[in-house]
Structures are given as C-alpha cells and as structure tokens.
Design a protein around this motif. Structure first.
Motif, PDB file in Angstrom:
ATOM      1  N   TYR A  66      28.782  28.186  66.745  1.00 11.43           N
ATOM      2  CA  TYR A  66      29.244  27.273  65.692  1.00 11.43           C
ATOM      3  C   TYR A  66      30.129  27.955  64.645  1.00 11.43           C
ATOM      4  CZ  TYR A  66      25.566  24.641  67.885  1.00 11.43           C
ATOM      5  OH  TYR A  66      24.789  24.000  68.828  1.00 11.43           O
ATOM      6  N   ALA A  67      30.125  29.270  64.614  1.00 18.17           N
ATOM      7  CA  ALA A  67      30.966  30.001  63.654  1.00 18.17           C
ATOM      8  C   ALA A  67      31.615  31.172  64.379  1.00 18.17           C
ATOM      9  CB  ALA A  67      30.131  30.511  62.490  1.00 18.17           C
ATOM     10  N   GLU A  68      32.945  31.218  64.316  1.00 21.85           N
ATOM     11  CA  GLU A  68      33.640  32.330  64.989  1.00 21.85           C
ATOM     12  C   GLU A  68      33.644  33.594  64.128  1.00 21.85           C
ATOM     13  OE1 GLU A  68      36.957  29.207  65.051  1.00 21.85           O
ATOM     14  OE2 GLU A  68      34.886  29.012  64.372  1.00 21.85           O
ATOM     15  N   ALA A  69      33.575  33.372  62.807  1.00 23.89           N
ATOM     16  CA  ALA A  69      33.726  34.503  61.882  1.00 23.89           C
ATOM     17  C   ALA A  69      32.432  34.735  61.107  1.00 23.89           C
ATOM     18  CB  ALA A  69      34.859  34.218  60.908  1.00 23.89           C
ATOM     19  N   ALA A  70      32.229  35.976  60.681  1.00 22.98           N
ATOM     20  CA  ALA A  70      31.044  36.303  59.882  1.00 22.98           C
ATOM     21  C   ALA A  70      31.403  37.342  58.831  1.00 22.98           C
ATOM     22  CB  ALA A  70      29.931  36.824  60.785  1.00 22.98           C
ATOM     23  N   LEU A  71      30.721  37.214  57.699  1.00 24.23           N
ATOM     24  CA  LEU A  71      30.903  38.178  56.606  1.00 24.23           C
ATOM     25  C   LEU A  71      29.545  38.793  56.284  1.00 24.23           C
ATOM     26  CD1 LEU A  71      32.674  39.335  54.245  1.00 24.23           C
ATOM     27  CD2 LEU A  71      31.797  37.430  52.871  1.00 24.23           C
ATOM     28  N   ILE A  72      29.478  40.114  56.250  1.00 23.97           N
ATOM     29  CA  ILE A  72      28.218  40.772  55.869  1.00 23.97           C
ATOM     30  C   ILE A  72      28.077  40.658  54.359  1.00 23.97           C
ATOM     31  CG2 ILE A  72      26.855  42.874  55.934  1.00 23.97           C
ATOM     32  CD1 ILE A  72      28.507  43.819  58.275  1.00 23.97           C
ATOM     33  N   ALA A  73      26.987  40.019  53.935  1.00 28.25           N
ATOM     34  CA  ALA A  73      26.773  39.794  52.501  1.00 28.25           C
ATOM     35  C   ALA A  73      25.455  40.408  52.048  1.00 28.25           C
ATOM     36  CB  ALA A  73      26.808  38.298  52.205  1.00 28.25           C
ATOM     37  N   VAL A  74      25.079  41.471  52.734  1.00 21.36           N
ATOM     38  CA  VAL A  74      23.914  42.270  52.330  1.00 21.36           C
ATOM     39  C   VAL A  74      24.456  43.363  51.431  1.00 21.36           C
ATOM     40  CG1 VAL A  74      22.144  43.859  53.196  1.00 21.36           C
ATOM     41  CG2 VAL A  74      22.704  41.786  54.478  1.00 21.36           C
ATOM     42  N   GLY A  75      23.838  43.579  50.286  1.00 22.46           N
ATOM     43  CA  GLY A  75      24.325  44.592  49.344  1.00 22.46           C
ATOM     44  C   GLY A  75      24.037  46.002  49.836  1.00 22.46           C
ATOM     45  N   GLN A  76      24.502  46.960  49.079  1.00 24.96           N
ATOM     46  CA  GLN A  76      24.360  48.363  49.503  1.00 24.96           C
ATOM     47  C   GLN A  76      24.370  49.259  48.278  1.00 24.96           C
ATOM     48  OE1 GLN A  76      27.743  49.467  51.880  1.00 24.96           O
ATOM     49  NE2 GLN A  76      27.757  51.542  51.119  1.00 24.96           N
ATOM     50  N   ILE A  77      23.261  49.986  48.076  1.00 22.01           N
ATOM     51  CA  ILE A  77      23.270  50.998  47.001  1.00 22.01           C
ATOM     52  C   ILE A  77      22.907  52.353  47.608  1.00 22.01           C
ATOM     53  CG2 ILE A  77      22.256  51.738  44.799  1.00 22.01           C
ATOM     54  CD1 ILE A  77      22.184  48.867  43.906  1.00 22.01           C
ATOM     55  N   LYS A  78      21.613  52.526  47.949  1.00 25.70           N
ATOM     56  CA  LYS A  78      21.218  53.866  48.411  1.00 25.70           C
ATOM     57  C   LYS A  78      21.461  54.080  49.900  1.00 25.70           C
ATOM     58  CE  LYS A  78      17.686  54.496  44.919  1.00 25.70           C
ATOM     59  NZ  LYS A  78      16.254  54.549  44.689  1.00 25.70           N
ATOM     60  N   THR A  79      21.474  53.012  50.665  1.00 23.68           N
ATOM     61  CA  THR A  79      21.671  53.183  52.112  1.00 23.68           C
ATOM     62  C   THR A  79      22.596  52.108  52.679  1.00 23.68           C
ATOM     63  OG1 THR A  79      20.629  53.129  54.293  1.00 23.68           O
ATOM     64  CG2 THR A  79      19.491  51.937  52.553  1.00 23.68           C
TER      65      THR A  79
END
Ligand SMILES: CC(=O)SCCNC(=O)CCNC(=O)[C@H](O)C(C)(C)COP(=O)(O)OP(=O)(O)OC[C@H]1O[C@@H](n2cnc3c(N)ncnc32)[C@H](O)[C@@H]1OP(=O)(O)O
Length: 216
Positions: A66-79
């Motif tokens: 249902y979606a061809e595209a994806a965006l990673i929206a998980v944050g990132q600080i130490k790892t």
C-alpha cells in the motif's frame, strides 16, 4: 484542469516524538500522502497527528503493498542501531527511501543529500555540503560551506557545523553544539548538546563541554 496526479503513499516508520516532527515536515513538503505509521506493539492503533499506527516492523512486507515509500522516523542519540536495522529491512523489501526536505529549510542547489535523509524546518545547508544516507538534519541546524556529514548522522536542533568540517558516519551532534570550521570528527562519535568543539575528535569519541584550551 484539476491536478489528477496521484501522490505517492509514504509510510512513517516510528511513532514517537521524532515521528511527530517528521509528519509535519512531510505534510509541509506536500509531495507524499502519509499512509500511516509503524510503531511498537503497544502503539498499534493509536493515532499520531491523526495518522494511525498500522502495525509493527513485522508488518512491513504487508504494508509495502500500500505504500511504495518509507521514511525512518525513529530518533537517534546514543545509538544508531534501530535506524540502521530499519533501513536494511526497508531496502530489502524494496521500499523507496526518499529525501524529505522541509520547504522552510534552505538547501543550496550545490548541496548533495543522500537517500532517506530528512532536512527539517529552518535548517540551512549551504553550498558544496554533502550529506550521506539516512541522516537527520534537525530543525534550525546549520551546515556551512563544504561540510561533509556521513550516513546515519543526527545533527540536532540548532547545532552549527562550520565550514569544511568532516563528520564521519553514525555521529550525533547535540542540540546547539558548535563545531569550529575545518575540524574532523571520527565516525561513531557523540557530541553533547551545547558543546563547543575546537579540536578534531577521533573515531568513537564521546564529547561533553568545551575544549577551549590548546592543552585539552
Ligand atoms: C528535537 C529533539 O529533541 S532532538 C534531541 C536533542 N537533544 C539533545 O541534543 C540532548 C542530547 N543528549 C546529550 O547531549 C547527553 O548529554 C549525552 C547523550 C551526550 C550524554 O547523555 P548521558 O550518557 O545520559 O549522560 P548524562 O546525562 O548522565 O550525563 C553524564 C555527565 O555529563 C554531564 N553532561 C551531560 N550532558 C552535558 C552537556 N550537554 N553539557 C555539560 N555537561 C553535560 C552531566 O551533568 C553528567 O555529569 P555528572 O556525571 O557530573 O553528573
């Protein structure tokens, strides 16, 4: 005549605070229709800014229909580990991973941005800047001329990376940190918020504060 061009569907992977900011950028950019989000098992069914958490990462193969595209929206600080794992999964499944740029950011025509990278509101990316894949350039961050930032870096809110600096892969530059021009920051480094960096950092460094003195 009405614009009948169909917008591509985009899946937001992550359902926390960073996802909230990412949704706002995607909406403002106006290029994609957000299908929904992917989150933790306990987040499934909840709504974030009106978009439903449709499933967990286990459901990505199904949601890919249902979606061809994806965006990673998980944050990132130490790892960077969760972002890297999701990136591998998305690429294996054949999702496209677009560059998402806020219309309220300035990105020079002479800058290059890697796939999966997001540039958030108010950021300034000046001429000859090169940014790798899956980076986060957060709100109001400044990347000055000729800066290079590797893949999976997070340049946090209002951080300034001055001219010609080279930042390796997997780095975190905290909010309002200031990196003096021409410095080299090794991969896998973490620079705390509000730090002032005046000397190079070797790979895997963790840096807090100001290294003002030549004897630091
Ligand atoms: C849109 C967004 O929200 S994007 C996210 C923006 N957030 C940020 O930029 C903040 C990111 N976090 C940091 O900068 C953190 O300081 C980190 C990740 C570098 C370190 O975090 P931790 O490992 O949890 O360290 P912790 O907070 O326990 O601090 C360890 C010590 O360093 C000190 N310290 C931590 N950060 C700083 C700082 N920025 N400046 C000065 N001292 C600091 C602490 O006071 C503490 O000192 P103590 O041991 O004498 O008590």
């Amino acid at each position: 005549m009405a614009d009948t061009k169909r917008k591509q569907k985009l899946l937001i992977v992550g359902a926390g605070g960073h996802a909230v900011s990412c949704i706002d950028v995607v909406e403002q950019q106006g290029v994609y229709d957000i299908l929904g989000l992917v989150g933790l098992p306990e987040e499934v069914g909840k709504k974030v800014l009106g978009y439903e958490v449709l499933g967990t990462d286990q459901d990505l193969p199904y949601l890919n229909q249902y979606a061809e595209a994806a965006l990673i929206a998980v944050g990132q600080i130490k790892t960077i580990a969760p972002r890297r794992e999701i990136a591998i999964q998305l690429l294996e499944l054949g999702f496209t991973v677009p560059v998402v740029v806020s219309p309220h950011a300035y990105v020079s025509e002479h800058a290059q941005l890697g796939a999966g990278t997001i540039v958030m509101h108010g950021a300034i990316i000046n001429a000859n800047v090169r940014i790798g894949n899956f980076a986060i350039i957060n709100s109001k961050a400044l990347l000055e001329h000729d800066v290079q930032v590797g893949e999976f870096c997070h340049v946090s809110t209002m951080a300034s990376i001055n001219g010609s600096c080279r930042v390796g892969d997997n780095c975190f530059i905290g909010s309002q940190a200031c990196i003096q021009d021409g410095l080299i920051i090794g991969s896998n480094s973490v620079i705390a918020s509000n730090s002032l960096l005046r000397k190079n950092l070797s790979e895997g460094s963790s840096f807090v504060g100001h290294n003002n003195s030549k004897n630091d």
